[in-house]
Motif scaffolding. Structure first.
Motif, PDB file in Angstrom:
ATOM      1  N   ARG A   4       1.201  -1.150  -0.274  1.00  0.00           N
ATOM      2  CA  ARG A   4      -0.434  -0.445  -0.380  1.00  0.00           C
ATOM      3  C   ARG A   4       0.991   1.337   0.187  1.00  0.00           C
ATOM      4  NH1 ARG A   4      -3.401   2.412   4.329  1.00  0.00           N
ATOM      5  NH2 ARG A   4      -4.623   3.902   2.697  1.00  0.00           N
ATOM      6  N   LYS A   7       4.519   3.419  -4.839  1.00  0.00           N
ATOM      7  CA  LYS A   7       3.869   4.628  -5.753  1.00  0.00           C
ATOM      8  C   LYS A   7       3.723   4.360  -7.189  1.00  0.00           C
ATOM      9  CE  LYS A   7       6.597   8.365  -3.142  1.00  0.00           C
ATOM     10  NZ  LYS A   7       7.701   8.669  -3.592  1.00  0.00           N
ATOM     11  N   ALA A   8       2.316   4.693  -7.877  1.00  0.00           N
ATOM     12  CA  ALA A   8       2.010   4.108  -8.833  1.00  0.00           C
ATOM     13  C   ALA A   8       3.207   4.080  -9.798  1.00  0.00           C
ATOM     14  CB  ALA A   8       0.968   4.832  -9.324  1.00  0.00           C
ATOM     15  N   VAL A  40       3.306  -1.832  -9.066  1.00  0.00           N
ATOM     16  CA  VAL A  40       1.760  -1.016  -8.921  1.00  0.00           C
ATOM     17  C   VAL A  40       1.705   0.445 -10.351  1.00  0.00           C
ATOM     18  CG1 VAL A  40       1.078   1.102  -7.919  1.00  0.00           C
ATOM     19  CG2 VAL A  40       1.923  -1.074  -7.262  1.00  0.00           C
ATOM     20  N   LYS A  43      -2.594   4.016  -8.075  1.00  0.00           N
ATOM     21  CA  LYS A  43      -2.852   3.948  -7.010  1.00  0.00           C
ATOM     22  C   LYS A  43      -4.142   4.619  -6.733  1.00  0.00           C
ATOM     23  CE  LYS A  43      -1.334   4.299  -2.632  1.00  0.00           C
ATOM     24  NZ  LYS A  43       0.006   5.160  -1.767  1.00  0.00           N
ATOM     25  N   MET A  49      -5.696  -0.687  -5.567  1.00  0.00           N
ATOM     26  CA  MET A  49      -4.866  -0.457  -6.125  1.00  0.00           C
ATOM     27  C   MET A  49      -4.485  -1.755  -7.284  1.00  0.00           C
ATOM     28  SD  MET A  49      -1.743  -0.588  -3.581  1.00  0.00           S
ATOM     29  CE  MET A  49      -0.426  -0.455  -4.606  1.00  0.00           C
ATOM     30  N   ARG A  62      -7.381  -1.994  -0.176  1.00  0.00           N
ATOM     31  CA  ARG A  62      -6.879  -1.537   0.663  1.00  0.00           C
ATOM     32  C   ARG A  62      -6.260  -2.485   1.222  1.00  0.00           C
ATOM     33  NH1 ARG A  62      -8.050   3.701   4.244  1.00  0.00           N
ATOM     34  NH2 ARG A  62      -8.486   4.180   2.161  1.00  0.00           N
ATOM     35  N   ALA A  65      -4.034  -4.596   0.396  1.00  0.00           N
ATOM     36  CA  ALA A  65      -2.435  -4.237   0.211  1.00  0.00           C
ATOM     37  C   ALA A  65      -1.858  -4.077   1.458  1.00  0.00           C
ATOM     38  CB  ALA A  65      -3.377  -2.672  -0.828  1.00  0.00           C
TER      39      ALA A  65
END
Length: 74
Positions: A4, A7-8, A40, A43, A49, A62, A65
């Motif tokens: 979680r 980052k993307a 990822v 997000k 995600m 969530r 993740a």
């Protein structure tokens, strides 16, 4: 580090999955196992995600993740 917090665009290797047995089994069936690379893709603010595992995209909530532990930097 938990998934979680990524980052993307990040690519990480799964170290462990700390979820209930039914969810862990479901993720294993989909190919998300320890040692697998996970990217990822997106997000969302609600915590969902979009991830790519072995060439296939999945949406993770969530809670899922937060239960997937990944390596720090790769």
């Amino acid at each position: 580090m938990i998934l979680r917090n990524c980052k993307a665009g990040d690519v990480r290797r799964v170290e462990a999955i700390g979820l209930d047995p039914a969810m862990k089994r479901r993720l294993h069936i989909l190919g998300l196992t320890e040692g697998t690379d996970i990217r990822v893709m997106r997000k969302k603010k609600c915590g969902t995600m979009i991830v790519k595992v072995r060439g296939v995209r999945y949406a993770l909530g969530r809670d899922a993740a937060e239960g997937i532990f990944v390596e720090g930097d790769k």
